[in-house]
Design a protein around this motif. Sequence first.
Motif, PDB file in Angstrom:
ATOM      1  N   LEU A 235       0.014  12.800   1.074  1.00  0.00           N
ATOM      2  CA  LEU A 235       0.416  11.437   0.720  1.00  0.00           C
ATOM      3  C   LEU A 235       1.705  11.042   1.439  1.00  0.00           C
ATOM      4  O   LEU A 235       1.863   9.886   1.857  1.00  0.00           O
TER       5      LEU A 235
ATOM      6  N   VAL B 230       0.847  -1.199   0.000  1.00  0.00           N
ATOM      7  CA  VAL B 230       0.000   0.000   0.000  1.00  0.00           C
ATOM      8  C   VAL B 230       0.881   1.247   0.000  1.00  0.00           C
ATOM      9  O   VAL B 230       0.653   2.199  -0.746  1.00  0.00           O
ATOM     10  N   ASN B 231       1.918   1.240   0.839  1.00  0.00           N
ATOM     11  CA  ASN B 231       2.832   2.375   0.899  1.00  0.00           C
ATOM     12  C   ASN B 231       3.549   2.607  -0.423  1.00  0.00           C
ATOM     13  O   ASN B 231       3.837   3.735  -0.787  1.00  0.00           O
TER      14      ASN B 231
ATOM     15  N   VAL C 172       1.167   4.476  -2.489  1.00  0.00           N
ATOM     16  CA  VAL C 172       1.048   5.847  -1.967  1.00  0.00           C
ATOM     17  C   VAL C 172       2.234   6.692  -2.407  1.00  0.00           C
ATOM     18  O   VAL C 172       2.069   7.825  -2.854  1.00  0.00           O
TER      19      VAL C 172
ATOM     20  N   SER D  22       2.350  10.004  -4.741  1.00  0.00           N
ATOM     21  CA  SER D  22       2.930  11.266  -4.277  1.00  0.00           C
ATOM     22  C   SER D  22       3.960  11.792  -5.267  1.00  0.00           C
ATOM     23  O   SER D  22       4.120  13.003  -5.422  1.00  0.00           O
TER      24      SER D  22
ATOM     25  N   ALA E 269       0.689  10.170   4.864  1.00  0.00           N
ATOM     26  CA  ALA E 269       0.013   8.861   4.814  1.00  0.00           C
ATOM     27  C   ALA E 269       1.041   7.734   4.719  1.00  0.00           C
ATOM     28  O   ALA E 269       0.883   6.681   5.345  1.00  0.00           O
ATOM     29  N   PHE E 270       2.104   7.947   3.951  1.00  0.00           N
ATOM     30  CA  PHE E 270       3.167   6.951   3.840  1.00  0.00           C
ATOM     31  C   PHE E 270       3.789   6.690   5.212  1.00  0.00           C
ATOM     32  O   PHE E 270       3.991   5.533   5.598  1.00  0.00           O
TER      33      PHE E 270
END
Length: 193
Positions: A96, A59-60, A63, A67, A99-100
């Motif tokens: 983002l 997921v990262n 992300v 970004s 979020a990471f």
Amino acid sequence: MANFPIEEDNDHGVHPLKFSLWLIIISIIMMFAAFTSAYIVRREEGNWLEFNLPGILLVNTIVIILSSVTMQLAHNSAKENNVGRLKLMLFLTLGLGIAFLVGQWYGWADLVQHNIYFGGTGSNPAGSFLYVLTGVHGFHLITGLIFVAIVLSSSLKYRVHSKKMLRIQLCTVYWHFLGGLWLYLYVFLRLNH
């Protein structure tokens, strides 16, 4: 006090800030090359705990790719003097990036839930290396977020546009580098874990 040219390239070669950024990037590359080499050497010595990587790392990866897209759109917006879109894309890049980091925190929490620790009696080099690789990258991402916040602040004061591109150029290069570094680490961990 010296009058240091902070905004635009000079006609005599590479701007000192661009040169400095490339030195920083080369230093970071060398550091991660050393970390990943040590990882491979230590893994071959044995006593290596096998465990699944936290799913949040994928997921990262998505992300950080997103970004990088928003950062490039911010750069393009500055070139086009589209200040509204520039600000929006920088805000998105900042969000983002945060979020990471939150995702990395959840990844570490997942490791702890599976009794994989950085140090102590219950630790193993496999887990310790994972914490170090993701943690040092996370530290550099925090420096990137500070850089993005500075450029965002400058854009709010209309100091980033087609005639003043140095800040956004430097920020974009560094941010893309951090994204590329994460992709390298993710692929490396997938192939060698």
